[in-house]
Design an enzyme around this catalytic site. Structure first.
Site, PDB file in Angstrom:
ATOM      1  N   SER A  55       0.853  -1.190   0.000  1.00 27.95           N
ATOM      2  CA  SER A  55       0.000   0.000   0.000  1.00 27.95           C
ATOM      3  C   SER A  55       0.894   1.248   0.000  1.00 27.95           C
ATOM      4  O   SER A  55       2.103   1.167   0.152  1.00 27.95           O
ATOM      5  CB  SER A  55      -0.912  -0.017   1.221  1.00 27.95           C
ATOM      6  OG  SER A  55      -1.773  -1.139   1.167  1.00 27.95           O
ATOM      7  N   GLY A  56       0.262   2.387  -0.186  1.00 26.22           N
ATOM      8  CA  GLY A  56       1.011   3.632  -0.297  1.00 26.22           C
ATOM      9  C   GLY A  56       1.141   4.123  -1.722  1.00 26.22           C
ATOM     10  O   GLY A  56       1.670   5.207  -1.967  1.00 26.22           O
ATOM     11  N   HIS A  57       0.652   3.300  -2.694  1.00 28.34           N
ATOM     12  CA  HIS A  57       0.747   3.669  -4.114  1.00 28.34           C
ATOM     13  C   HIS A  57      -0.633   3.938  -4.713  1.00 28.34           C
ATOM     14  O   HIS A  57      -0.794   3.890  -5.925  1.00 28.34           O
ATOM     15  CB  HIS A  57       1.429   2.546  -4.893  1.00 28.34           C
ATOM     16  CG  HIS A  57       2.748   2.138  -4.343  1.00 28.34           C
ATOM     17  ND1 HIS A  57       3.787   3.032  -4.198  1.00 28.34           N
ATOM     18  CD2 HIS A  57       3.193   0.948  -3.880  1.00 28.34           C
ATOM     19  CE1 HIS A  57       4.832   2.396  -3.682  1.00 28.34           C
ATOM     20  NE2 HIS A  57       4.499   1.136  -3.470  1.00 28.34           N
ATOM     21  N   ASP A 110       7.561  -9.046  -3.863  1.00 27.76           N
ATOM     22  CA  ASP A 110       6.426  -9.349  -4.729  1.00 27.76           C
ATOM     23  C   ASP A 110       6.706 -10.586  -5.566  1.00 27.76           C
ATOM     24  O   ASP A 110       5.869 -11.490  -5.671  1.00 27.76           O
ATOM     25  CB  ASP A 110       6.143  -8.167  -5.659  1.00 27.76           C
ATOM     26  CG  ASP A 110       5.575  -6.958  -4.946  1.00 27.76           C
ATOM     27  OD1 ASP A 110       5.652  -6.901  -3.706  1.00 27.76           O
ATOM     28  OD2 ASP A 110       5.068  -6.048  -5.632  1.00 27.76           O
ATOM     29  N   HIS A 219       9.338   3.542  -3.827  1.00 33.24           N
ATOM     30  CA  HIS A 219       9.449   3.367  -2.380  1.00 33.24           C
ATOM     31  C   HIS A 219      10.493   4.321  -1.790  1.00 33.24           C
ATOM     32  O   HIS A 219      10.895   4.154  -0.635  1.00 33.24           O
ATOM     33  CB  HIS A 219       9.836   1.929  -2.035  1.00 33.24           C
ATOM     34  CG  HIS A 219       8.946   0.906  -2.653  1.00 33.24           C
ATOM     35  ND1 HIS A 219       9.259   0.269  -3.836  1.00 33.24           N
ATOM     36  CD2 HIS A 219       7.746   0.422  -2.260  1.00 33.24           C
ATOM     37  CE1 HIS A 219       8.291  -0.569  -4.147  1.00 33.24           C
ATOM     38  NE2 HIS A 219       7.352  -0.500  -3.216  1.00 33.24           N
TER      39      HIS A 219
END
Length: 334
Positions: A55-57, A110, A219
Site C-alpha cells: 500500500s502507499g501507491h 512481490d 518506495h
C-alpha cells in the site's frame, strides 16, 4: 506529522474499508487473508487478472479492480509486499477455470510471494501465467530489486490485459499481450521530496531544497543521481531523453501512449505542465502521442514528484486501451 490517520497501524485496513464502502457496486473486501475482488467474480469463461503490492501507491492496485481491468488486488502493508496466502486466496476467489494472469512488479518480495502462490495453485490444478513488469530505466538494481523496477507500465499492463480478458482471450493470449506492453514500455521518475511513512512519521529520505532525486523509485529508493533543481522543462527533457535512449530505435516509431503520474503531492496543475513538455519533446522526436493518461494513478504516499512512461502503440494495443473500463480510479466507455 499532520495526517488524516486515526493511527499508523490502521491506515491500510481503514482505507480498504473506505474504498469498499464507497464502491459496493464494484468491490468486495475479504479478510484473513486480505484482498479486494470484483463483486461479480468469478466471471464464467473469462481469464482472471490478479495483481497487488504494498500500500502507499494508491489508487494502484485496488483502485483498478473492476470490469475491463483487475479481477482482484492483494494489498500489503505500506511499502510491504502482499503475502503468498493473500495472492492464493484472491486467485481462488476469482478464477473461473480459464486460468489467471498474475501481474507482478519486479520487487523482490512481490516476485517471491507471487511465485510461491503460483506453485501452491499449480499443485491444485489452477493454471496461472505471470507477467513481470520491469520498465524503470533509472537503475538496473535497487534496494528492493534484482534488475529493473516495475513502475508505471504496471497500470498499462493491467488495462490492456483486463480488456483482453474481457473480450474472451485465452490465458496464453492475455499473458502475451501483457508481456508485449512490458517490452514496449519505458519509465523514469524524479522527485523533489520523499514520501512520509506512516509508521515513522518521517520522510523516507531527505533532499536539500535546491536538489532533486532523478530516477527515484516508488518506495523512495535512490535514483540515477541527485541533481541541482532545474526548471520543469529541463527535467522533463532529461527524463524523456533517458526513456527514449533505452528503446531500440527500430521500435520507437509512430504512435505512443504517454502516461504521466503524480507521485502523491504533485498537483493536477503540475502534472499538466509536465505532460505539456513531454508531448512537445516526443513530437520533436517524430513521435505522435495518440493516447495519454495524466493524473495521480501510481503514487508514493505524499512524495512530490512525477513518473513518465512511454508505450509504443500498435493497432491492437490501441483497441485494448480504448475498450471499456469501470473501476474506482479509471472509467471510460462503460
Amino acid at each position: 506529522m499532520k495526517r488524516l490517520y486515526n493511527s499508523p497501524g490502521t491506515v491500510v485496513s481503514e482505507a480498504l474499508e473506505g474504498i469498499a464502502l464507497t464502491h459496493p457496486e464494484l468491490l468486495r473486501l475479504a479478510h484473513d487473508p486480505t484482498y479486494v475482488a470484483r463483486v461479480d467474480a468469478p466471471v464464467a469463461g473469462r481469464v482472471a487478472l490478479v495483481s497487488g503490492g504494498g500500500s502507499g501507491h494508491e489508487p494502484m492496485h485496488v483502485g483498478f479492480v473492476g470490469p475491463g481491468m483487475l479481477s482482484a488486488a492483494c494489498p500489503g502493508e505500506v511499502f510491504t509486499s502482499p503475502t503468498a496466502d493473500q495472492v492464493e486466496a484472491a486467485v481462488r476467489a476469482v478464477d473461473a477455470g480459464a486460468g489467471t494472469v498474475l501481474v507482478v512488479k519486479n520487487y523482490s518480495g512481490d516476485v517471491m510471494n507471487f511465485e510461491m502462490a503460483a506453485e501452491l495453485l499449480a499443485a491444485d490444478g489452477v493454471d496461472t501465467e505471470t507477467v513481470l513488469v520491469a520498465d524503470d530505466v533509472a537503475v538496473e538494481d535497487s534496494t528492493y530489486t534484482s534488475g529493473r523496477r516495475g513502475v508505471g507500465a504496471t497500470v498499462l499492463v493491467e488495462k490492456v490485459c483486463g480488456a483482453a480478458a474481457a473480450r474472451g482471450d485465452s490465458l496464453a493470449q492475455v499473458a502475451e499481450l501483457g508481456r508485449r506492453v512490458c517490452a514496449r514500455s519505458r519509465s523514469l521518475g524524479f522527485a523533489l521530496t520523499a514520501g512520509t511513512v506512516p509508521a515513522t512519521g518521517r520522510r523516507s529520505f531527505e533532499l536539500p531544497d535546491d536538489e532533486i532525486e532523478f530516477g527515484v523509485g516508488i518506495h523512495g529508493e535512490p535514483g540515477r543521481e541527485r541533481r541541482p533543481m532545474e526548471p520543469v522543462d529541463a527535467l522533463v527533457d532529461r527524463a524523456m531523453a533517458a526513456i527514449c535512449a533505452d528503446f531500440d530505435p527500430a521500435v520507437l516509431t509512430g504512435e505512443v501512449l504517454l502516461f504521466v503520474t503524480g507521485l502523491g503531492s504533485a498537483t493536477p496543475l503540475e502534472c499538466s505542465i509536465v505532460a505539456r513538455r513531454a508531448v512537445q519533446e516526443l513530437d520533436r522526436r517524430g513521435l505522435r502521442v495518440a493516447r495519454n493518461l495524466v493524473g495521480s494513478y501510481m503514487t508514493s504516499l505524499d512524495m512530490l514528484g512525477v513518473s513518465l512512461t512511454v508505450l509504443v502503440l500498435d493497432e491492437q494495443l490501441v483497441e485494448l486501451w480504448d475498450a471499456p473500463v469501470h473501476t474506482a480510479a479509471l472509467r471510460w466507455g462503460a
